[in-house]
Design a protein around this motif. Structure first.
Motif, PDB file in Angstrom:
ATOM      1  N   GLU A 103       0.600  -1.277  -0.089  1.00 39.31           N
ATOM      2  CA  GLU A 103       0.088   0.022  -0.036  1.00 39.31           C
ATOM      3  C   GLU A 103       0.773   1.246  -0.127  1.00 39.31           C
ATOM      4  OE1 GLU A 103      -3.386  -0.168  -0.369  1.00 39.31           O
ATOM      5  OE2 GLU A 103      -3.170  -2.629  -0.239  1.00 39.31           O
ATOM      6  N   VAL A 104       1.792   1.076   0.926  1.00 43.00           N
ATOM      7  CA  VAL A 104       2.991   2.402   0.660  1.00 43.00           C
ATOM      8  C   VAL A 104       3.515   2.589  -0.587  1.00 43.00           C
ATOM      9  CG1 VAL A 104       5.125   3.267   1.678  1.00 43.00           C
ATOM     10  CG2 VAL A 104       3.529   1.818   3.118  1.00 43.00           C
ATOM     11  N   ALA A 105       3.722   1.512  -1.496  1.00 41.59           N
ATOM     12  CA  ALA A 105       4.026   1.715  -2.597  1.00 41.59           C
ATOM     13  C   ALA A 105       3.140   2.353  -3.611  1.00 41.59           C
ATOM     14  CB  ALA A 105       4.628   0.230  -3.175  1.00 41.59           C
ATOM     15  N   HIS A 106       1.863   1.825  -3.479  1.00 42.30           N
ATOM     16  CA  HIS A 106       0.998   2.682  -4.654  1.00 42.30           C
ATOM     17  C   HIS A 106       1.207   4.397  -4.209  1.00 42.30           C
ATOM     18  CE1 HIS A 106      -1.762  -0.257  -6.322  1.00 42.30           C
ATOM     19  NE2 HIS A 106      -1.107  -0.877  -5.539  1.00 42.30           N
ATOM     20  N   ARG A 107       1.112   4.634  -2.814  1.00 37.76           N
ATOM     21  CA  ARG A 107       1.254   6.016  -2.731  1.00 37.76           C
ATOM     22  C   ARG A 107       2.574   6.684  -2.862  1.00 37.76           C
ATOM     23  NH1 ARG A 107      -0.338   4.761   2.360  1.00 37.76           N
ATOM     24  NH2 ARG A 107       1.667   4.873   3.535  1.00 37.76           N
ATOM     25  N   ALA A 136       6.091  -7.922  -4.031  1.00 36.48           N
ATOM     26  CA  ALA A 136       7.429  -7.705  -3.947  1.00 36.48           C
ATOM     27  C   ALA A 136       7.533  -6.551  -5.161  1.00 36.48           C
ATOM     28  CB  ALA A 136       8.071  -8.804  -4.047  1.00 36.48           C
ATOM     29  N   ILE A 137       6.941  -7.135  -6.258  1.00 38.55           N
ATOM     30  CA  ILE A 137       7.144  -6.239  -7.563  1.00 38.55           C
ATOM     31  C   ILE A 137       6.992  -4.577  -7.508  1.00 38.55           C
ATOM     32  CG2 ILE A 137       6.564  -5.966 -10.113  1.00 38.55           C
ATOM     33  CD1 ILE A 137       6.438  -9.118  -9.992  1.00 38.55           C
ATOM     34  N   ILE A 138       5.584  -4.549  -6.843  1.00 39.87           N
ATOM     35  CA  ILE A 138       5.012  -3.082  -6.712  1.00 39.87           C
ATOM     36  C   ILE A 138       6.124  -2.438  -5.773  1.00 39.87           C
ATOM     37  CG2 ILE A 138       3.211  -1.717  -6.280  1.00 39.87           C
ATOM     38  CD1 ILE A 138       2.889  -3.936  -8.790  1.00 39.87           C
ATOM     39  N   THR A 154      15.771  -7.149  -7.022  1.00 40.48           N
ATOM     40  CA  THR A 154      14.142  -7.827  -6.935  1.00 40.48           C
ATOM     41  C   THR A 154      13.691  -7.531  -8.125  1.00 40.48           C
ATOM     42  OG1 THR A 154      14.106  -6.804  -4.640  1.00 40.48           O
ATOM     43  CG2 THR A 154      12.073  -7.253  -5.300  1.00 40.48           C
ATOM     44  N   LEU A 155      13.457  -6.520  -8.861  1.00 41.76           N
ATOM     45  CA  LEU A 155      12.673  -6.474 -10.173  1.00 41.76           C
ATOM     46  C   LEU A 155      13.187  -7.600 -11.113  1.00 41.76           C
ATOM     47  CD1 LEU A 155      12.585  -2.580 -10.584  1.00 41.76           C
ATOM     48  CD2 LEU A 155      10.672  -4.162 -10.224  1.00 41.76           C
ATOM     49  N   GLU A 156      14.644  -7.877 -11.298  1.00 47.34           N
ATOM     50  CA  GLU A 156      15.344  -8.719 -11.884  1.00 47.34           C
ATOM     51  C   GLU A 156      14.832 -10.108 -11.574  1.00 47.34           C
ATOM     52  OE1 GLU A 156      16.887  -8.235 -14.937  1.00 47.34           O
ATOM     53  OE2 GLU A 156      17.581  -6.135 -14.682  1.00 47.34           O
ATOM     54  N   ALA A 157      14.817 -10.409 -10.378  1.00 46.37           N
ATOM     55  CA  ALA A 157      14.495 -11.812  -9.819  1.00 46.37           C
ATOM     56  C   ALA A 157      13.069 -12.058  -9.896  1.00 46.37           C
ATOM     57  CB  ALA A 157      15.120 -11.959  -8.561  1.00 46.37           C
ATOM     58  N   GLU A 158      12.137 -11.073  -9.695  1.00 43.32           N
ATOM     59  CA  GLU A 158      10.711 -11.549  -9.454  1.00 43.32           C
ATOM     60  C   GLU A 158      10.242 -11.536 -10.872  1.00 43.32           C
ATOM     61  OE1 GLU A 158       8.387 -11.896  -6.787  1.00 43.32           O
ATOM     62  OE2 GLU A 158      10.622 -12.304  -6.003  1.00 43.32           O
ATOM     63  N   ALA A 171       3.956  -1.980 -13.399  1.00 43.13           N
ATOM     64  CA  ALA A 171       4.875  -1.616 -12.583  1.00 43.13           C
ATOM     65  C   ALA A 171       6.326  -1.798 -13.481  1.00 43.13           C
ATOM     66  CB  ALA A 171       5.087  -2.647 -11.494  1.00 43.13           C
ATOM     67  N   TYR A 172       6.217  -2.927 -14.360  1.00 40.74           N
ATOM     68  CA  TYR A 172       7.560  -3.149 -14.953  1.00 40.74           C
ATOM     69  C   TYR A 172       8.016  -2.105 -16.094  1.00 40.74           C
ATOM     70  CZ  TYR A 172       9.353  -7.177 -12.712  1.00 40.74           C
ATOM     71  OH  TYR A 172      10.043  -8.353 -11.815  1.00 40.74           O
ATOM     72  N   THR A 173       6.784  -1.624 -16.773  1.00 41.79           N
ATOM     73  CA  THR A 173       6.851  -0.776 -17.796  1.00 41.79           C
ATOM     74  C   THR A 173       7.048   0.596 -17.358  1.00 41.79           C
ATOM     75  OG1 THR A 173       4.358  -0.444 -17.698  1.00 41.79           O
ATOM     76  CG2 THR A 173       5.067  -1.627 -19.609  1.00 41.79           C
ATOM     77  N   TRP A 174       6.599   0.953 -16.106  1.00 41.93           N
ATOM     78  CA  TRP A 174       7.300   2.200 -15.474  1.00 41.93           C
ATOM     79  C   TRP A 174       8.577   2.405 -14.946  1.00 41.93           C
ATOM     80  CZ3 TRP A 174       3.998   6.197 -12.701  1.00 41.93           C
ATOM     81  CH2 TRP A 174       4.840   6.880 -11.568  1.00 41.93           C
ATOM     82  N   SER A 175       8.745   1.113 -14.326  1.00 36.86           N
ATOM     83  CA  SER A 175      10.581   1.045 -13.874  1.00 36.86           C
ATOM     84  C   SER A 175      11.304   0.976 -15.014  1.00 36.86           C
ATOM     85  CB  SER A 175      10.359  -0.162 -13.028  1.00 36.86           C
ATOM     86  OG  SER A 175       9.793   0.022 -11.888  1.00 36.86           O
TER      87      SER A 175
END
Length: 375
Positions: free
Chosen positions: A203-207, A259-261, A289-293, A318-322
């Protein structure tokens, strides 16, 4: 004896589905939750700490605001100058902005809930019950008859409304002030780590993503003062600490999109605000984390492990943003990740209706999405 056999069968099913490593990691996470380590590592705090406390170099709020205007970081659009969306994307956003100023918040994209405007009842869900004042997030129970469903308490604190305000700003001039009024109100009601909205890093990540987007859109607006910038920087820095503290353990203890978000949000803060203390470490951890998940979340043919098109869409957001942010900062994600991301996007495209843009309502659907840029 029957109960023991059922218990053993349950353990065997968990082992078979998640594997020994994730089961042990989940057990470790539960032990840590019970031990109170969260409260030790992230004690309840206040917003009164000066901006200098989160920066690697000492700067006042006014100096920092001027510095960022002179040296803006690469983002999806120029600092303070978001693109003007098509009018049919804006009309609905302008209506939502007016609703917010009348105290109406949208839950799950459709349910309208009166919470108030100048001082919204952030911790009161539509059911009429709510959370009991300030207490450390680790003391918040997952299930409580008094507080009701946590998702109803989380929803307005995701800041989904911030994306609508950015779109609405092309039609009306009051959207930036609306954003800052709501952000100040939220921070007043939710000191760092001391209320329900801090309980879940997801939820923190969304914010984080919503705040970062609106902050870059409204940076040059007269309502964006140095004091408000300092408050937003404090919110992002505290959010990064919340996500970073147990990201590694949480990642190994569950199979989900969380974990991805969370990594995407941590990656965003690290790239956009390299002057934050800890930014380099956050960037390394988030990238790993992004690479592994993606190898766990997306199968080799591009289909999703979650068997849900709603979650597949959210992971792709999440991945297109990152990925785009990493490219803008000239530190792209790996070729292997990009290849799997392309396959996942193509898999989603295969199921999309070419006229409406919709996909079948397949799998678990709680209407979640990281951001909405149209409608």
């Amino acid at each position: 004896m029957k109960a023991i056999r059922q218990h053993v069968a349950g353990i065997e099913a968990l082992w078979a589905h998640y594997g020994l490593h994730r089961c042990l990691s989940r057990a470790a996470a539960e032990v840590l939750d019970a031990s109170g380590v969260d409260q030790f590592l992230l004690p309840a705090a206040s917003w009164h700490a000066p901006l200098e406390s989160v920066l690697t170099q000492h700067q006042s709020a006014a100096e920092y605001l001027a510095y960022r205007r002179r040296c803006p970081p690469p983002f999806f659009f120029a600092l303070g100058n978001p693109p003007v969306p098509p009018r049919h994307w804006v009309i609905g956003a302008a209506a939502e902005a007016r609703e917010l100023r009348s105290g109406i918040f949208r839950y799950f994209s459709s349910l309208e809930v009166p919470l108030g405007y100048a001082a919204p009842r952030w911790l009161q869900p539509p059911t009429g019950s709510g959370a009991r004042g300030h207490r450390h997030f680790s003391a918040v129970k997952d299930f409580s008859s008094h507080q009701g469903d946590l998702k109803l308490l989380y929803e307005p604190s995701r800041f989904c409304w911030a994306f609508a305000l950015v779109r609405a700003a092309s039609l009306e001039s009051t959207s930036p002030e609306t954003f800052w009024t709501l952000l100040e109100s939220w921070c007043t009601a939710n000191p760092p780590f001391a209320t329900v909205p801090w309980k879940c890093s997801y939820e923190v990540a969304h914010r984080v993503l919503a705040t970062s987007f609106a902050l870059h859109a409204f940076w040059n607006h007269p309502s964006t003062t140095s004091q408000r910038i300092a408050l937003a920087m404090g919110l992002l820095a505290m959010s990064a600490r919340r996500i970073d503290t147990l990201l590694g353990l949480r990642r190994h203890s569950q199979v989900s999109d969380h974990a991805i978000i969370e990594a995407s949000a941590l990656f965003t803060i690290a790239l956009l605000f390299p002057e934050f203390r800890g930014a380099r470490r956050w960037e390394r951890r988030a990238r790993r984390t992004l690479e592994a998940e993606i190898r766990s979340a997306v199968l080799s043919d591009g289909t999703s492990l979650f068997h849900s098109l709603t979650y597949h869409r959210e992971v792709m957001q999440a991945y297109t943003w990152s990925s785009r942010l990493a490219s803008l900062h000239r530190c792209p994600l790996s070729e292997g990740l990009t290849t799997r991301l392309e396959r996942a996007l193509n898999a989603l495209l295969e199921l999309q209706d070419p006229v409406s843009g919709e996909v079948p309502n397949s799998g678990y659907n709680d209407s979640t999405e990281l951001y909405r840029l149209n409608g």
